[in-house]
Design a protein around this motif. Structure first.
Motif, PDB file in Angstrom:
ATOM      1  N   LYS A 151       0.853  -1.186   0.000  1.00  0.00           N
ATOM      2  CA  LYS A 151       0.000   0.000   0.000  1.00  0.00           C
ATOM      3  C   LYS A 151       0.891   1.239   0.000  1.00  0.00           C
ATOM      4  CE  LYS A 151      -1.835   1.163   3.871  1.00  0.00           C
ATOM      5  NZ  LYS A 151      -2.646   1.095   5.109  1.00  0.00           N
ATOM      6  N   VAL A 152       0.448   2.258  -0.720  1.00  0.00           N
ATOM      7  CA  VAL A 152       1.196   3.518  -0.781  1.00  0.00           C
ATOM      8  C   VAL A 152       0.365   4.618  -0.141  1.00  0.00           C
ATOM      9  CG1 VAL A 152       1.840   5.373  -2.379  1.00  0.00           C
ATOM     10  CG2 VAL A 152       2.729   3.074  -2.723  1.00  0.00           C
ATOM     11  N   THR A 153       1.013   5.418   0.694  1.00  0.00           N
ATOM     12  CA  THR A 153       0.381   6.587   1.294  1.00  0.00           C
ATOM     13  C   THR A 153       1.066   7.840   0.767  1.00  0.00           C
ATOM     14  OG1 THR A 153      -0.085   5.347   3.314  1.00  0.00           O
ATOM     15  CG2 THR A 153      -0.243   7.741   3.444  1.00  0.00           C
ATOM     16  N   LEU A 154       0.284   8.706   0.133  1.00  0.00           N
ATOM     17  CA  LEU A 154       0.844   9.942  -0.397  1.00  0.00           C
ATOM     18  C   LEU A 154       1.156  10.908   0.733  1.00  0.00           C
ATOM     19  CD1 LEU A 154      -1.526  10.517  -3.467  1.00  0.00           C
ATOM     20  CD2 LEU A 154       0.586   9.183  -3.346  1.00  0.00           C
ATOM     21  N   ASP A 155       1.876  11.961   0.412  1.00  0.00           N
ATOM     22  CA  ASP A 155       2.267  12.937   1.426  1.00  0.00           C
ATOM     23  C   ASP A 155       1.061  13.610   2.062  1.00  0.00           C
ATOM     24  OD1 ASP A 155       4.386  14.515   2.768  1.00  0.00           O
ATOM     25  OD2 ASP A 155       3.517  16.191   1.645  1.00  0.00           O
ATOM     26  N   ASP A 156      -0.059  13.704   1.335  1.00  0.00           N
ATOM     27  CA  ASP A 156      -1.257  14.336   1.888  1.00  0.00           C
ATOM     28  C   ASP A 156      -2.120  13.357   2.686  1.00  0.00           C
ATOM     29  OD1 ASP A 156      -2.450  12.761  -0.038  1.00  0.00           O
ATOM     30  OD2 ASP A 156      -3.208  14.428  -1.262  1.00  0.00           O
ATOM     31  N   GLY A 157      -1.658  12.126   2.845  1.00  0.00           N
ATOM     32  CA  GLY A 157      -2.383  11.143   3.632  1.00  0.00           C
ATOM     33  C   GLY A 157      -3.255  10.210   2.826  1.00  0.00           C
ATOM     34  N   THR A 158      -3.389  10.417   1.536  1.00  0.00           N
ATOM     35  CA  THR A 158      -4.207   9.541   0.697  1.00  0.00           C
ATOM     36  C   THR A 158      -3.570   8.164   0.569  1.00  0.00           C
ATOM     37  OG1 THR A 158      -4.928  11.460  -0.615  1.00  0.00           O
ATOM     38  CG2 THR A 158      -5.268   9.272  -1.575  1.00  0.00           C
ATOM     39  N   GLU A 159      -4.360   7.124   0.846  1.00  0.00           N
ATOM     40  CA  GLU A 159      -3.872   5.752   0.736  1.00  0.00           C
ATOM     41  C   GLU A 159      -4.360   5.147  -0.570  1.00  0.00           C
ATOM     42  OE1 GLU A 159      -4.997   3.519   4.126  1.00  0.00           O
ATOM     43  OE2 GLU A 159      -3.701   4.640   5.521  1.00  0.00           O
ATOM     44  N   LEU A 160      -3.458   4.497  -1.295  1.00  0.00           N
ATOM     45  CA  LEU A 160      -3.792   3.937  -2.590  1.00  0.00           C
ATOM     46  C   LEU A 160      -3.289   2.503  -2.712  1.00  0.00           C
ATOM     47  CD1 LEU A 160      -2.749   6.973  -4.831  1.00  0.00           C
ATOM     48  CD2 LEU A 160      -5.082   6.316  -4.229  1.00  0.00           C
ATOM     49  N   PRO A 161      -4.071   1.620  -3.328  1.00  0.00           N
ATOM     50  CA  PRO A 161      -3.578   0.258  -3.600  1.00  0.00           C
ATOM     51  C   PRO A 161      -2.497   0.304  -4.672  1.00  0.00           C
ATOM     52  CG  PRO A 161      -5.713   0.610  -4.639  1.00  0.00           C
ATOM     53  CD  PRO A 161      -5.453   1.831  -3.810  1.00  0.00           C
ATOM     54  N   VAL A 162      -1.675  -0.732  -4.700  1.00  0.00           N
ATOM     55  CA  VAL A 162      -0.490  -0.704  -5.559  1.00  0.00           C
ATOM     56  C   VAL A 162      -0.407  -1.939  -6.434  1.00  0.00           C
ATOM     57  CG1 VAL A 162       2.033  -0.586  -5.572  1.00  0.00           C
ATOM     58  CG2 VAL A 162       0.757   0.610  -3.811  1.00  0.00           C
ATOM     59  N   LYS A 163       0.108  -1.744  -7.627  1.00  0.00           N
ATOM     60  CA  LYS A 163       0.466  -2.850  -8.509  1.00  0.00           C
ATOM     61  C   LYS A 163       1.988  -2.870  -8.629  1.00  0.00           C
ATOM     62  CE  LYS A 163       0.259  -4.406 -13.321  1.00  0.00           C
ATOM     63  NZ  LYS A 163      -0.209  -4.077 -14.694  1.00  0.00           N
ATOM     64  N   LEU A 164       2.580  -4.049  -8.449  1.00  0.00           N
ATOM     65  CA  LEU A 164       4.013  -4.201  -8.636  1.00  0.00           C
ATOM     66  C   LEU A 164       4.297  -4.375 -10.119  1.00  0.00           C
ATOM     67  CD1 LEU A 164       6.907  -4.634  -7.599  1.00  0.00           C
ATOM     68  CD2 LEU A 164       6.344  -7.054  -7.265  1.00  0.00           C
ATOM     69  N   VAL A 165       5.003  -3.410 -10.692  1.00  0.00           N
ATOM     70  CA  VAL A 165       5.286  -3.428 -12.130  1.00  0.00           C
ATOM     71  C   VAL A 165       6.487  -4.310 -12.442  1.00  0.00           C
ATOM     72  CG1 VAL A 165       5.908  -2.013 -14.128  1.00  0.00           C
ATOM     73  CG2 VAL A 165       4.295  -1.142 -12.425  1.00  0.00           C
ATOM     74  N   GLY A 166       7.544  -4.143 -11.680  1.00  0.00           N
ATOM     75  CA  GLY A 166       8.752  -4.922 -11.920  1.00  0.00           C
ATOM     76  C   GLY A 166       9.740  -4.726 -10.788  1.00  0.00           C
ATOM     77  N   ARG A 167      10.676  -5.667 -10.650  1.00  0.00           N
ATOM     78  CA  ARG A 167      11.643  -5.600  -9.569  1.00  0.00           C
ATOM     79  C   ARG A 167      12.960  -6.211 -10.010  1.00  0.00           C
ATOM     80  NH1 ARG A 167       9.393  -9.771  -5.113  1.00  0.00           N
ATOM     81  NH2 ARG A 167      11.548  -9.686  -4.439  1.00  0.00           N
ATOM     82  N   ASP A 168      14.033  -5.767  -9.399  1.00  0.00           N
ATOM     83  CA  ASP A 168      15.354  -6.283  -9.724  1.00  0.00           C
ATOM     84  C   ASP A 168      16.160  -6.387  -8.442  1.00  0.00           C
ATOM     85  OD1 ASP A 168      17.684  -7.042 -11.065  1.00  0.00           O
ATOM     86  OD2 ASP A 168      18.351  -4.965 -11.245  1.00  0.00           O
ATOM     87  N   ALA A 169      16.352  -7.619  -7.970  1.00  0.00           N
ATOM     88  CA  ALA A 169      17.034  -7.835  -6.700  1.00  0.00           C
ATOM     89  C   ALA A 169      18.505  -7.462  -6.765  1.00  0.00           C
ATOM     90  CB  ALA A 169      16.888  -9.297  -6.268  1.00  0.00           C
ATOM     91  N   LYS A 170      19.148  -7.676  -7.901  1.00  0.00           N
ATOM     92  CA  LYS A 170      20.578  -7.410  -7.996  1.00  0.00           C
ATOM     93  C   LYS A 170      20.895  -5.926  -7.832  1.00  0.00           C
ATOM     94  CE  LYS A 170      22.264 -11.366 -10.628  1.00  0.00           C
ATOM     95  NZ  LYS A 170      21.143 -12.248 -10.331  1.00  0.00           N
ATOM     96  N   ASN A 171      20.051  -5.077  -8.386  1.00  0.00           N
ATOM     97  CA  ASN A 171      20.242  -3.636  -8.223  1.00  0.00           C
ATOM     98  C   ASN A 171      19.436  -3.077  -7.058  1.00  0.00           C
ATOM     99  OD1 ASN A 171      21.950  -2.255 -10.423  1.00  0.00           O
ATOM    100  ND2 ASN A 171      20.701  -3.687 -11.612  1.00  0.00           N
ATOM    101  N   ASP A 172      18.631  -3.935  -6.405  1.00  0.00           N
ATOM    102  CA  ASP A 172      17.782  -3.549  -5.276  1.00  0.00           C
ATOM    103  C   ASP A 172      16.843  -2.411  -5.649  1.00  0.00           C
ATOM    104  OD1 ASP A 172      16.654  -3.630  -2.786  1.00  0.00           O
ATOM    105  OD2 ASP A 172      18.275  -2.542  -1.778  1.00  0.00           O
ATOM    106  N   LEU A 173      16.141  -2.567  -6.774  1.00  0.00           N
ATOM    107  CA  LEU A 173      15.194  -1.558  -7.234  1.00  0.00           C
ATOM    108  C   LEU A 173      13.860  -2.210  -7.580  1.00  0.00           C
ATOM    109  CD1 LEU A 173      17.565   0.487  -9.576  1.00  0.00           C
ATOM    110  CD2 LEU A 173      16.600   1.279  -7.400  1.00  0.00           C
TER     111      LEU A 173
END
Length: 514
Positions: A151-173
């Protein structure tokens, strides 16, 4: 003592862990937080620098522009508590154990019984930043690794559901995507390659889950290697960042992202003012690939490599150190098929100069599997070019097989006085005792004089010398004779190829130091 040695003596910690919200770990993290004193506080008076328009040198304009694009990333993970019966007290491993023992156990009062253990969920906090008004967010992979929900919370407090687009463990991103009713505020990528030690920076994030926080500091070093992977090229920053800052942006005085806060240097788990960030130039390339979805495939050669030090260069007859020395070639790998051999020094790849092993690791990894590239190789005093088909990265590290023939000779211990080594043959008893492979050949290091050159070079009892100056040896006598010949050649060092456990490495031992 080198910076790498100092780092290994302390803990370089990923910044996520201490942001756990539910579970006993919160107590110990709270204790760590309460111990942070004035030494971690940023001075209130800043020297005016270019890019800051306020006459008193305030960072307020940068914070006002960038803070809305910084988000809190909350992950839910399944906790796995240890099995404990209802009549068993808290014991061994509970952060509360010392407290209960102090107030109950030492006074002859029975300690409280542990409640029945049930499967729990643990929440953890990290940080991130918005790079696309459509809701594209960048964070660290370790922030979301193992999460059952994000879950992502914006700076103004808004909470939004999230989709994981992609990940890379070797670069930790990792790249996330949220849907919002309107375009979201963003931050722009900067040029980390222009950063210099002494440049001022700001670190954004949500340490300990207390809300978006900003700290100021300077770049203290570039190109730090924390021995965490082949892509280590961290920006070292002198700024207070803590657990929970992971994935937050590091920005320059223009408000542009020049790094991603990733790790801290800590002897006790808390901030001592030294942190590390992934450079934006490296991160931006990876993020662009991840935005297309899925994982990233890396190129693979199949070689074990090590630095060419001054001693190694001297032993090999090189004019100066540099390049990547091939210590082993994986059987059947692209390198083996191309004809790369143990003892080669790779000085170039795909038209780019290779100064050290990290250069080669990054260059090969950046190539798409299936590409054909040319390597510049120094071998036996000559430079040649070898063409290789880059393969797909193999997760398992393999060493080259030792396929030398011959039988071990009778076990007579031989000393090499100039180096401080005691060598012996590999007898059947030795092979069984040390669990050596049936085809293992060479000279076993039986003793190392702690006051001689071999010890200073890092040789250890149990090492097996398989080659001297790139010439294979099958016995202690052969190794001794080869080392003696190397000493007569006038070179300052002798180059030993050593099998140690599952690894094969070159060790240069200087004669003069013996």
């Amino acid at each position: 003592m080198s910076p790498q040695s100092i780092i290994r003596r302390h803990r370089v910690a990923a910044l996520l862990g201490a942001a756990l919200i539910i579970s006993p770990f919160v107590v110990s993290f709270a204790q760590s937080a309460s111990g942070i004193g004035a030494s971690n506080t940023v001075a209130t008076t800043q020297t005016p620098v270019a890019g800051i328009t306020a006459p008193n040198g305030s960072f307020a304009p940068i914070v006002a522009a960038d803070k809305p694009a910084v988000v809190t990333v909350t992950t839910v993970m399944k906790a796995q508590p240890e099995t404990m019966s209802e009549d068993q007290p808290f014991d061994g491993g509970s952060p509360f154990d010392d407290y209960f023992r102090q107030f109950f156990g030492d006074q002859g009062v029975p300690m409280p019984k542990a409640p029945p253990q049930q499967s729990q969920r643990a929440e953890a906090l990290g940080s991130g930043f918005i790079v696309g008004a459509d809701g594209t967010i960048v964070t660290n992979n370790h922030v979301i690794d193992g999460a059952t929900s994000i879950k992502v919370t914006l700076d103004d407090g808004t909470e939004l559901p999230v989709k994981l687009v992609g990940r890379d463990a070797k670069n930790d991103l990792a790249v996330l995507k949220v849907k919002a009713a309107k375009p979201l505020p963003t931050v722009k990528w900067g040029d980390s390659d222009k950063l210099m030690p002494g440049d001022q920076i700001l670190a954004f994030g949500n340490p300990f889950g207390i809300g978006t926080t900003v700290t100021a500091g300077i770049v203290s070093a570039r190109g730090r290697d924390l021995n965490s992977g082949p892509f280590d090229d961290f920006i070292q920053i002198d700024a207070p960042i803590n657990h929970g800052n992971s994935g937050g942006p590091l920005v320059d005085v223009g408000g542009n992202v020049v790094g991603i806060n990733t790790a801290i240097f800590s002897p006790n788990g808390g901030s001592v003012g030294v942190g590390f960030a992934i450079p934006s130039d490296q991160a931006q390339k990876v993020v662009a690939k991840l935005m297309k979805g899925g994982d990233i495939e890396y190129g693979y050669l199949g070689v074990q490599i090590q630095p060419v030090t001054q001693d190694v260069a001297s032993a090999m007859g090189l004019d100066h150190p540099g390049g990547a020395l091939v210590a082993a070639v994986t059987e059947g790998s692209p390198a083996a098929k191309a004809g790369i051999a143990t003892g080669d020094v790779i000085t170039g790849f795909a038209g780019e100069a290779i100064k050290d092993p990290k250069d080669l690791s990054r260059a090969v990894a950046d190539v798409s599997p299936g590409a054909k590239e040319t390597l510049d190789v120094w071998r036996n005093g000559k430079t040649m070019q070898i063409s290789a088909d880059v393969g797909r990265n193999a997760e398992d590290t393999q060493t080259a097989a030792n396929d030398e023939g011959g039988k071990p000779s009778a076990g007579e211990g031989l000393r090499v006085p100039s180096l401080g080594l005691g060598l012996t043959d590999i007898t059947p008893d030795v092979r069984e005792e040390l669990n050596l492979a049936d085809n293992q050949r060479g000279a076993l290091v039986e003793r190392v004089n702690p006051d001689k050159a071999a010890s200073a070079a890092g040789l250890e009892p149990g090492d097996v010398i398989v080659a001297v100056d790139r010439t294979p040896v099958k016995s202690a006598r052969q190794a001794n004779q080869a080392i003696a010949e190397a000493g007569k050649s006038g070179r300052k060092s002798v180059l030993l190829l050593v099998d140690r456990g599952d690894a094969q490495i070159f060790v240069a031992v200087p004669f003069a130091a013996g």
